[in-house]
Motif scaffolding. Structure first.
Motif, PDB file in Angstrom:
ATOM      1  N   THR A   3       7.547  -8.080  -5.695  1.00 17.70           N
ATOM      2  CA  THR A   3       8.361  -7.210  -6.555  1.00 17.70           C
ATOM      3  C   THR A   3       9.106  -6.176  -5.714  1.00 17.70           C
ATOM      4  O   THR A   3      10.305  -5.964  -5.878  1.00 17.70           O
ATOM      5  CB  THR A   3       7.466  -6.478  -7.583  1.00 17.70           C
ATOM      6  OG1 THR A   3       6.673  -7.458  -8.259  1.00 17.70           O
ATOM      7  CG2 THR A   3       8.290  -5.700  -8.578  1.00 17.70           C
ATOM      8  N   CYS A   4       8.377  -5.567  -4.794  1.00 19.39           N
ATOM      9  CA  CYS A   4       8.999  -4.532  -3.954  1.00 19.39           C
ATOM     10  C   CYS A   4      10.063  -5.154  -3.037  1.00 19.39           C
ATOM     11  O   CYS A   4      11.127  -4.569  -2.840  1.00 19.39           O
ATOM     12  CB  CYS A   4       7.951  -3.818  -3.122  1.00 19.39           C
ATOM     13  SG  CYS A   4       6.874  -2.773  -4.125  1.00 19.39           S
ATOM     14  N   ARG A   5       9.776  -6.313  -2.507  1.00 18.90           N
ATOM     15  CA  ARG A   5      10.756  -6.975  -1.635  1.00 18.90           C
ATOM     16  C   ARG A   5      12.026  -7.278  -2.433  1.00 18.90           C
ATOM     17  O   ARG A   5      13.129  -7.109  -1.939  1.00 18.90           O
ATOM     18  CB  ARG A   5      10.162  -8.246  -1.033  1.00 18.90           C
ATOM     19  CG  ARG A   5      10.851  -8.639   0.265  1.00 18.90           C
ATOM     20  CD  ARG A   5      10.292  -9.915   0.877  1.00 18.90           C
ATOM     21  NE  ARG A   5       8.840  -9.888   0.949  1.00 18.90           N
ATOM     22  CZ  ARG A   5       8.057 -10.887   0.542  1.00 18.90           C
ATOM     23  NH1 ARG A   5       8.579 -11.979   0.025  1.00 18.90           N
ATOM     24  NH2 ARG A   5       6.751 -10.796   0.671  1.00 18.90           N
ATOM     25  N   PRO A  35       5.598  -0.709  -8.854  1.00 16.05           N
ATOM     26  CA  PRO A  35       4.880  -1.820  -9.472  1.00 16.05           C
ATOM     27  C   PRO A  35       3.373  -1.808  -9.254  1.00 16.05           C
ATOM     28  O   PRO A  35       2.644  -2.505  -9.956  1.00 16.05           O
ATOM     29  CB  PRO A  35       5.517  -3.050  -8.820  1.00 16.05           C
ATOM     30  CG  PRO A  35       6.078  -2.566  -7.537  1.00 16.05           C
ATOM     31  CD  PRO A  35       6.425  -1.125  -7.717  1.00 16.05           C
ATOM     32  N   HIS A  36       2.897  -1.046  -8.298  1.00 17.77           N
ATOM     33  CA  HIS A  36       1.458  -1.070  -8.019  1.00 17.77           C
ATOM     34  C   HIS A  36       1.072   0.201  -7.263  1.00 17.77           C
ATOM     35  O   HIS A  36       1.940   0.871  -6.697  1.00 17.77           O
ATOM     36  CB  HIS A  36       1.086  -2.291  -7.168  1.00 17.77           C
ATOM     37  CG  HIS A  36       1.876  -2.370  -5.884  1.00 17.77           C
ATOM     38  ND1 HIS A  36       1.522  -1.687  -4.752  1.00 17.77           N
ATOM     39  CD2 HIS A  36       3.026  -3.020  -5.576  1.00 17.77           C
ATOM     40  CE1 HIS A  36       2.407  -1.931  -3.799  1.00 17.77           C
ATOM     41  NE2 HIS A  36       3.333  -2.734  -4.261  1.00 17.77           N
ATOM     42  N   ILE A  37      -0.231   0.502  -7.224  1.00 25.30           N
ATOM     43  CA  ILE A  37      -0.649   1.675  -6.465  1.00 25.30           C
ATOM     44  C   ILE A  37      -0.500   1.390  -4.967  1.00 25.30           C
ATOM     45  O   ILE A  37      -0.375   0.242  -4.548  1.00 25.30           O
ATOM     46  CB  ILE A  37      -2.087   2.137  -6.814  1.00 25.30           C
ATOM     47  CG1 ILE A  37      -3.134   1.133  -6.364  1.00 25.30           C
ATOM     48  CG2 ILE A  37      -2.237   2.431  -8.289  1.00 25.30           C
ATOM     49  CD1 ILE A  37      -4.535   1.751  -6.280  1.00 25.30           C
ATOM     50  N   ARG A  38      -0.512   2.446  -4.182  1.00 30.81           N
ATOM     51  CA  ARG A  38      -0.324   2.382  -2.729  1.00 30.81           C
ATOM     52  C   ARG A  38       1.053   1.841  -2.333  1.00 30.81           C
ATOM     53  O   ARG A  38       1.219   1.350  -1.210  1.00 30.81           O
ATOM     54  CB  ARG A  38      -1.389   1.521  -2.052  1.00 30.81           C
ATOM     55  CG  ARG A  38      -2.797   2.062  -2.208  1.00 30.81           C
ATOM     56  CD  ARG A  38      -3.706   1.252  -1.329  1.00 30.81           C
ATOM     57  NE  ARG A  38      -5.067   1.242  -1.849  1.00 30.81           N
ATOM     58  CZ  ARG A  38      -6.135   1.392  -1.086  1.00 30.81           C
ATOM     59  NH1 ARG A  38      -6.012   1.556   0.207  1.00 30.81           N
ATOM     60  NH2 ARG A  38      -7.323   1.380  -1.611  1.00 30.81           N
ATOM     61  N   CYS A  39       1.982   1.862  -3.244  1.00 27.46           N
ATOM     62  CA  CYS A  39       3.343   1.435  -2.920  1.00 27.46           C
ATOM     63  C   CYS A  39       4.037   2.602  -2.236  1.00 27.46           C
ATOM     64  O   CYS A  39       4.111   3.691  -2.792  1.00 27.46           O
ATOM     65  CB  CYS A  39       4.086   1.059  -4.190  1.00 27.46           C
ATOM     66  SG  CYS A  39       5.852   0.813  -3.943  1.00 27.46           S
ATOM     67  N   ARG A  40       4.523   2.347  -1.051  1.00 25.59           N
ATOM     68  CA  ARG A  40       5.231   3.409  -0.349  1.00 25.59           C
ATOM     69  C   ARG A  40       6.707   3.089  -0.144  1.00 25.59           C
ATOM     70  O   ARG A  40       7.319   3.493   0.840  1.00 25.59           O
ATOM     71  CB  ARG A  40       4.530   3.758   0.959  1.00 25.59           C
ATOM     72  CG  ARG A  40       3.397   4.741   0.714  1.00 25.59           C
ATOM     73  CD  ARG A  40       3.095   5.502   1.952  1.00 25.59           C
ATOM     74  NE  ARG A  40       2.376   6.735   1.636  1.00 25.59           N
ATOM     75  CZ  ARG A  40       2.024   7.609   2.563  1.00 25.59           C
ATOM     76  NH1 ARG A  40       2.330   7.380   3.822  1.00 25.59           N
ATOM     77  NH2 ARG A  40       1.385   8.693   2.234  1.00 25.59           N
ATOM     78  N   CYS A  41       7.248   2.321  -1.053  1.00 22.88           N
ATOM     79  CA  CYS A  41       8.691   2.195  -1.098  1.00 22.88           C
ATOM     80  C   CYS A  41       9.249   3.584  -1.414  1.00 22.88           C
ATOM     81  O   CYS A  41       8.558   4.403  -2.008  1.00 22.88           O
ATOM     82  CB  CYS A  41       9.108   1.237  -2.199  1.00 22.88           C
ATOM     83  SG  CYS A  41       8.496  -0.436  -1.972  1.00 22.88           S
ATOM     84  N   TYR A  42      10.476   3.844  -1.004  1.00 17.00           N
ATOM     85  CA  TYR A  42      11.042   5.166  -1.284  1.00 17.00           C
ATOM     86  C   TYR A  42      12.514   5.035  -1.648  1.00 17.00           C
ATOM     87  O   TYR A  42      13.096   3.948  -1.548  1.00 17.00           O
ATOM     88  CB  TYR A  42      10.830   6.106  -0.086  1.00 17.00           C
ATOM     89  CG  TYR A  42      11.401   5.598   1.218  1.00 17.00           C
ATOM     90  CD1 TYR A  42      10.655   4.756   2.036  1.00 17.00           C
ATOM     91  CD2 TYR A  42      12.693   5.948   1.627  1.00 17.00           C
ATOM     92  CE1 TYR A  42      11.175   4.285   3.232  1.00 17.00           C
ATOM     93  CE2 TYR A  42      13.213   5.484   2.827  1.00 17.00           C
ATOM     94  CZ  TYR A  42      12.460   4.651   3.623  1.00 17.00           C
ATOM     95  OH  TYR A  42      12.980   4.174   4.791  1.00 17.00           O
TER      96      TYR A  42
HETATM   97 ZN    ZN Z   1       6.549  -0.997  -2.918  1.00 21.44          ZN
END
Ligand code: ZN
Length: 202
Positions: free
Chosen positions: A168-170, A186-193
């Motif tokens: 999802t993040c990709r 979309p989920h915990i520990r996601c560090r997209c910014y």
């Molecule tokens: Zn992410």
């Protein structure tokens, strides 16, 4: 992006270590249930207070980093934020702290003394996962608010570039969103910014 956050997380983790160590000493010294109960309560209360202090500082620093303005976030705001239902973790931060506190008390009472270290290690780990997650979330909130207050209309989603990023993040990497329509992580520990995007791109 998360430099201020990581400093805050380190500080919280040090507090967790210290408070659990103090609590363990008390538990080993006293057998009375009431003494154990107040040691566990004090441990979690002190950690909670430290979290509140750090989250507020992180939010305001992150916000200032974007807007160059001071102190948007108040203690009252933080209280409301910590008492909201969080669709990402699927709990209310403050209630989950209470549940963890109760579980730790039960584990301490039930554990034989030789299991105590193991039980406390697990409790510390669980608590760290929660407090770290909310340090990230308070940062994301403050950054987005900073963009909105700076008049930025579009932001670009940037995924972590470490190969462990989820599908999802990709899929969102490089996508441009209206600041008011940024999807939840979309989920915990996601560090997209998010970074500001010019309105023509995307
Ligand atoms: Zn992410």
């Amino acid at each position: 992006m998360y430099e201020i956050t990581d400093k805050g997380i380190k500080q919280i983790n040090r507090t967790i270590q210290r408070e659990f160590s103090v609590m363990k000493h008390t538990v080993l010294q006293f057998d009375e249930i009431s003494a154990i109960q107040s040691a566990v309560n004090a441990c979690y209360s002190n950690i909670l207070r430290e979290c509140e202090k750090i989250y507020l500082a992180v939010a305001n620093e992150a916000y200032k980093g974007i807007t160059e303005r001071d102190g948007l976030f108040s203690y009252l705001w933080l209280q409301q934020w910590l008492y909201r239902y969080d669709p990402l973790t699927k709990y209310v931060f403050a209630h989950e702290i209470d549940r963890k506190r109760a579980r730790t008390f039960e584990a301490v009472v039930a554990s034989k003394r030789n299991d105590l270290a193991k039980e406390l290690k697990q409790a510390m780990y669980n608590l760290t996962v929660q407090t770290t997650q909310y340090a990230d979330e308070v940062t994301d909130y403050a950054v987005l608010q900073g963009y909105i207050d700076s008049g930025i209309e579009k932001v670009r989603w940037i995924s972590e570039q470490d190969g462990r990023v989820c599908a999802t993040c990709r899929g969102r990497d490089g996508k441009v969103y209206d600041v008011h329509k940024v999807p939840e992580k979309p989920h915990i520990r996601c560090r997209c910014y998010l970074l500001p995007a010019s309105n023509k791109q995307g």
